[in-house]
Structure formats: structure tokens, C-alpha cells
Design an enzyme around this catalytic site. Structure first.
Site, PDB file in Angstrom:
ATOM      1  CG  ASP A 188       4.988   2.817   7.167  1.00 35.52           C
ATOM      2  OD1 ASP A 188       4.097   3.367   6.492  1.00 35.52           O
ATOM      3  OD2 ASP A 188       4.755   1.902   7.980  1.00 35.52           O
ATOM      4  CG  HIS A 189       4.256  -0.369   4.117  1.00 32.71           C
ATOM      5  ND1 HIS A 189       4.157  -1.719   4.366  1.00 32.71           N
ATOM      6  CD2 HIS A 189       3.888   0.240   5.272  1.00 32.71           C
ATOM      7  CE1 HIS A 189       3.720  -1.912   5.607  1.00 32.71           C
ATOM      8  NE2 HIS A 189       3.545  -0.732   6.161  1.00 32.71           N
ATOM      9  CG  HIS A 195       3.682  -3.272  10.404  1.00 39.22           C
ATOM     10  ND1 HIS A 195       2.822  -2.537  11.171  1.00 39.22           N
ATOM     11  CD2 HIS A 195       4.040  -2.465   9.376  1.00 39.22           C
ATOM     12  CE1 HIS A 195       2.649  -1.349  10.603  1.00 39.22           C
ATOM     13  NE2 HIS A 195       3.379  -1.279   9.523  1.00 39.22           N
ATOM     14  CG  HIS A 210      -0.036   4.172   5.003  1.00 39.49           C
ATOM     15  ND1 HIS A 210      -0.812   3.293   5.716  1.00 39.49           N
ATOM     16  CD2 HIS A 210      -0.784   5.304   4.858  1.00 39.49           C
ATOM     17  CE1 HIS A 210      -1.985   3.858   5.990  1.00 39.49           C
ATOM     18  NE2 HIS A 210      -1.991   5.076   5.474  1.00 39.49           N
ATOM     19  CG  HIS A 269      -0.336  -0.009   2.529  1.00 38.85           C
ATOM     20  ND1 HIS A 269       0.482  -1.028   2.971  1.00 38.85           N
ATOM     21  CD2 HIS A 269      -0.374   0.900   3.538  1.00 38.85           C
ATOM     22  CE1 HIS A 269       0.900  -0.751   4.195  1.00 38.85           C
ATOM     23  NE2 HIS A 269       0.408   0.407   4.564  1.00 38.85           N
ATOM     24  CG  HIS A 287      -4.005  -0.567   6.441  1.00 33.87           C
ATOM     25  ND1 HIS A 287      -3.768  -0.673   7.785  1.00 33.87           N
ATOM     26  CD2 HIS A 287      -3.043   0.293   5.972  1.00 33.87           C
ATOM     27  CE1 HIS A 287      -2.713   0.088   8.103  1.00 33.87           C
ATOM     28  NE2 HIS A 287      -2.268   0.681   7.032  1.00 33.87           N
ATOM     29  CG  ASP A 315       0.641  -2.065   7.368  1.00 35.67           C
ATOM     30  OD1 ASP A 315       1.513  -2.949   7.437  1.00 35.67           O
ATOM     31  OD2 ASP A 315       0.868  -0.861   7.586  1.00 35.67           O
TER      32      ASP A 315
END
Lengths: 302, 302
Positions: B64-65, B265, B62, B60, B137, B207
Site C-alpha cells: 500500500d506504500h 494512515h 508494504h 517501507h 513496524h 507506519d
């Protein structure tokens, strides 16, 4: 002022060195020069705190110097930051930040302002300014200097007492005004206040060949942090890639009469830093090779 | 297949944990699930090599990914990569990558293809496929499974000799064909070749809340790597934030009858990982809590 080298590698991270980033804590404010990928992790490790008033000055738009900014924005948002973040950099920085904010799914909690700047005074604050000059690199690179304004001279209470100045009038004298005593005697500020004291000056070259303009920007700086990607054996590569050798950085420091030189942007090829240190020391004695998380406390001269 | 956890933290990096990324070495190829900021540094440390044929599957958008992808592209370019890089992810990944390529001053040396994908078979290769299902998510998240095709059964030379099949005909039998001997006897492939052997299956949740669809995707996987951001004391927060608890991840693993579960995670709040491990172990015995650079060798079942 506390200066922490957050990342000191050139272009590619190594097990020991992250990508370029320098943190300066000035009073309550955090001033960042470049912010490469992974720099937030070292910033968190310093415990400098990331909820301070913060400015980022990006020297140029090569990925290794700016790709830590998006992650910093994400972390600041996750931690609920409210304070504005001010970002400065050469033309293109605005498009980069705006694209990131548009395409990455943030839940932004604070305002971000981005200023595209050129050579000159790029930021004016009551107590300091940031000046920039163009470097010489493959793409436009700005070298920056954080220049504190002069601080007022030191007040001399013994002298004030000897002149019989009542304590209630000291403050006026301290702030440069003259006062008239009941005896009719006028006391000038400079009779009880010393000469203005110089502020701190810190200069950072970004990625560049050694340049007269950077030398001038760094003149008499307390600290010069300079590109020293290569040693003299790779002098030709330094020219080709738009970088400096350790000796060239030392020559800039010497001509600029700085107090202290830190070599950074170290090519991953160097395991033995002695090569870089020794060739710089032959030209300029007060020099260190940066390591990640190395700290400097830059003190006021009296 | 070699699986290396490159980054195992949730949202914010810690001194010990980088942001989400998983590397799978499958023969000569590198398959990456998510690629958070700093992951290239751990990838370089694994010595897996970054000049392999490479695919990145982003779960996805976000930060941080995905925020390690731009730096990986820069490093690959600096090292002169020529091989294509294939990037897969939900809608928006294309705009992200294109914006990065437009605004960061790269000197790109290789082609990049970006595919926006949805639930279903997202990638077909001769020897494996990658399947995806939607997670649950805050924003669209794809859980992925790398599913190898069955490999041909094992050839039994003793049996072939007993049937007096000349060696020159073995290859045909091995590849599923029948052969006719000079005696007139027809030997079928299955007389000398065992049943097809299962390939390896590795599933990664990204996530997500625990879901029936992810359970189905992971069915009988050799390895399931699942979101376990919180422990049961924060079960409500897991619901609110669209994550799973360690126990919930274990329940998915149990129902899916996987061979091995890895929890990842991990929220930065956990210094004692025992909390997560113990609550998962009560439900599913073969479980580990991921750490950065932890490695798994996933072996073929015979």
C-alpha cells in the site's frame, strides 16, 4: 450476468476515469478482464465482493492494464482470502506476478496460479470457456471472449402430462434420456424438452486495431467491449498507436452482428463523448460510451 | 512549502481515501513520501505538475506504500518525461523497481535511480537534507524528515545607509563578508545582516509504533505527519500491528514540540473522525486528521 466497467480511460487516469478493468459477475464467480491501477477501489465500491472465486484475464503487459493486480493481491490478503486466484495473460505475466510476490512484502493468505496463454481456448469450465485471439497492438495483446455453453432446453410439463409421463420420470427426460412408459410407449426427450438455449457471450478486445479475428471472436456476442481510444479525426494516430477509432469499433460490432457494443479505453483528451458516440452510431445503433462504474445486465435470450 | 496529502487510508482504499502518499512542492521540486496505488490520480488532480524534478522516499515495502510508483513511471513515460526520477527506500526497493521495469512493458523516456538507504542522512542537497530513522513496524520502516538548511539573515538597508556603506558593497556584506570603507572603517556582515533564519522541517513517520527516535527526528518540526491508524480503544491492536493510536501520535508531537500535527494512515473502520481528533486534541492542540487532497502551506518562521 452483471458487467461493471471498473476503469475506462486510456493509459493515463483522469479525475473521472480509472485505468482499464472490467468485472463480470457470473453466478458466484468474478471474472475480470484487465485490472489497471485503482481498479480495486472501484471494485470495492461495486459491492460485488472480492472474496469470490476469481479469474483475471490480462490482455497485455502495458502497465495501465495490469498494475492494479498487485494491490488487489494485497487487499485480498489483508482481508484473509483463502480461495485461489487464477491469472491468465500473454507470455511475461508469470514473471510480472512472481516478481511482485517476491519484492513486495505481502503476507499472502491464498494460492495464486498464473497461466501464460496464447490464441485458442485458454480456460475450460463446466459451464463456459474463455477463448482468445491475438489483437494488433504495439506488444502482444489478447482479445478474450467469455462463451457460455448451451443450456438444456426448457422442460414442458403440460406436454409431459398430456403424454401421461409419471412425474418420477421427468428428470430423465429433462436430461436428454428417453423413457418407456408402462403402456410400452417410448417418450423421447425432445418430445417434452425444447431446443437447447444459447448461453451468454461477452467479448473484449483489449488494445487493438480493428481486426477480422476479433470480429470472428465476437461473432453474435451479447456484448462486445471494444477499444475506441480515438475518433476518426485521429485515425492515423490510431494506426500508429495500435488502437481503434469509435467508428472502427462500430464496424467490428456490425460485421460481428453483436447485440450491444460498449466503447472503452477512451483517450483522456475527450471531454465531450458525443464525438465518439455519434460517429459509432452512424455505423451501429446499439452502442454506448463506457463510464467508470457503468453497469450492464446481460440477459439470456430465450 | 506546499504539502498535499495524496492518500490517507491504511492498507485498503476506501471510497474517500486512497493509499498512503504525501506530496511536497519545494520551489521547483516535487518530494514524495510514499506513493501508494492510485496516488498518481490525485497528484494529477492537484495540478502540482508531474514533470518536476522529483524524489520519492518510500518508508517501507508494504504494497500500500509503494504500488503507485509503477503507474507513475508509466504515466511519466507516456508524457515524455526527460528528467531523472530518484527513488529512496529501505533494502529491497531496488529489486522491486528493477523487477517492475523488467516485467512491465514500458517505453521508458527518463533515467531512474534507486538508492537503498538506512538510518542517517539519506539525501544531501545544497538547500536541504533528508534524514531517516528506523521506525518500529512489522517490517523495516524508515521515518523521514525533510530539513532545510538555515537561510542567511535578512539584510538591513537602513542600517547600511546609516553606516554610509556604498550600495556596490552591500552584496558582499549580505553574503557574510566584511568590507572596508574609504574612511578606513571596517563594517562587519553581522552589523547589517540579521541572524540566520531557520529553514522548514517536515517529518513523516511512515507506519510505526510511537518512538523516541521518531520524536527526536521530528524535534521542533514545522509539520509532523504521523501514523494514527487507530484510536485508544484499539491500543492493543496498534501494538500488535506496529501502528500508533491518535493519542500516541499526539504524545510524540507534544514531546517533539512540533508546530503542527497531521494524523494519517486512518483505518477504513473510522467514519467518524471525531474519535481520533478528540483523543489527540486532549494531548496536543494543533492537530488535524488528514483527508485526501487536504493541503497545508508551511510558512517560514521569521
Amino acid at each position: 450476468m452483471r458487467v461493471v466497467m471498473l476503469g475506462t480511460s486510456a493509459s493515463i487516469p483522469t479525475p473521472k476515469r480509472g485505468l482499464p478493468a472490467i468485472a463480470i459477475q457470473r453466478k458466484a464467480e468474478l471474472i475480470l478482464f484487465d485490472f489497471g491501477e485503482g481498479a480495486q477501489r472501484n471494485l470495492l465500491a461495486t459491492h460485488l465482493g472480492i472474496d469470490r472465486k476469481t479469474k483475471i484475464f490480462a490482455t497485455h503487459l502495458h502497465g495501465d492494464h495490469i498494475l492494479g493486480i498487485p494491490g488487489l493481491i494485497q487487499t485480498m490478503s489483508l482481508l484473509g482470502r483463502r480461495k485461489a486466484l487464477d491469472i491468465y495473460g500473454p507470455k511475461g505475466i508469470k514473471d510480472f506476478i512472481e516478481s511482485i510476490l517476491r519484492t513486495v512484502r505481502y503476507t499472502l493468505t491464498f494460492p495464486i496460479s498464473v497461466s501464460e496463454v496464447e490464441e485458442g481456448v485458454v480456460c475450460k469450465e463446466p459451464e463456459y470457456e474463455v477463448h482468445a485471439v491475438w489483437g494488433k497492438h504495439g506488444i502482444p495483446n489478447l482479445a478474450y471472449a467469455l462463451i457460455e455453453k448451451e443450456r438444456p432446453g426448457r422442460f414442458n410439463p403440460e406436454r409431459a402430462r398430456a403424454l401421461r409421463v409419471p412425474v418420477s420420470l421427468w428428470r430423465k427426460l429433462q436430461y436428454g434420456e428417453s423413457v418407456k412408459l408402462s403402456t410400452g410407449r417410448v417418450v423421447l426427450s425432445r418430445e417434452v424438452v425444447g431446443s437447447p438455449r444459447p448461453g451468454i457471450k461477452i467479448a473484449y478486445s483489449g488494445d487493438t486495431r480493428p481486426l477480422k479475428s476479433v470480429e470472428k471472436l465476437a461473432e453474435r456476442a451479447d456484448l462486445l467491449i471494444h477499444d475506441a481510444t480515438f475518433d476518426q479525426n485521429l485515425a492515423e494516430k490510431a494506426v500508429a498507436d495500435g488502437h481503434s477509432t469509435a467508428r472502427e469499433a462500430a464496424e467490428v460490432a456490425k460485421k460481428a452482428k453483436v447485440k450491444q457494443l460498449v466503447l472503452t479505453h477512451i483517450s483522456p483528451r475527450y471531454e465531450d463523448l458525443g464525438v465518439l458516440l455519434r460517429e459509432a452510431q452512424k455505423v451501429f445503433r446499439k452502442v454506448q460510451v463506457a463510464e467508470d462504474l457503468m453497469e450492464f445486465e446481460v440477459l439470456y435470450r430465450e
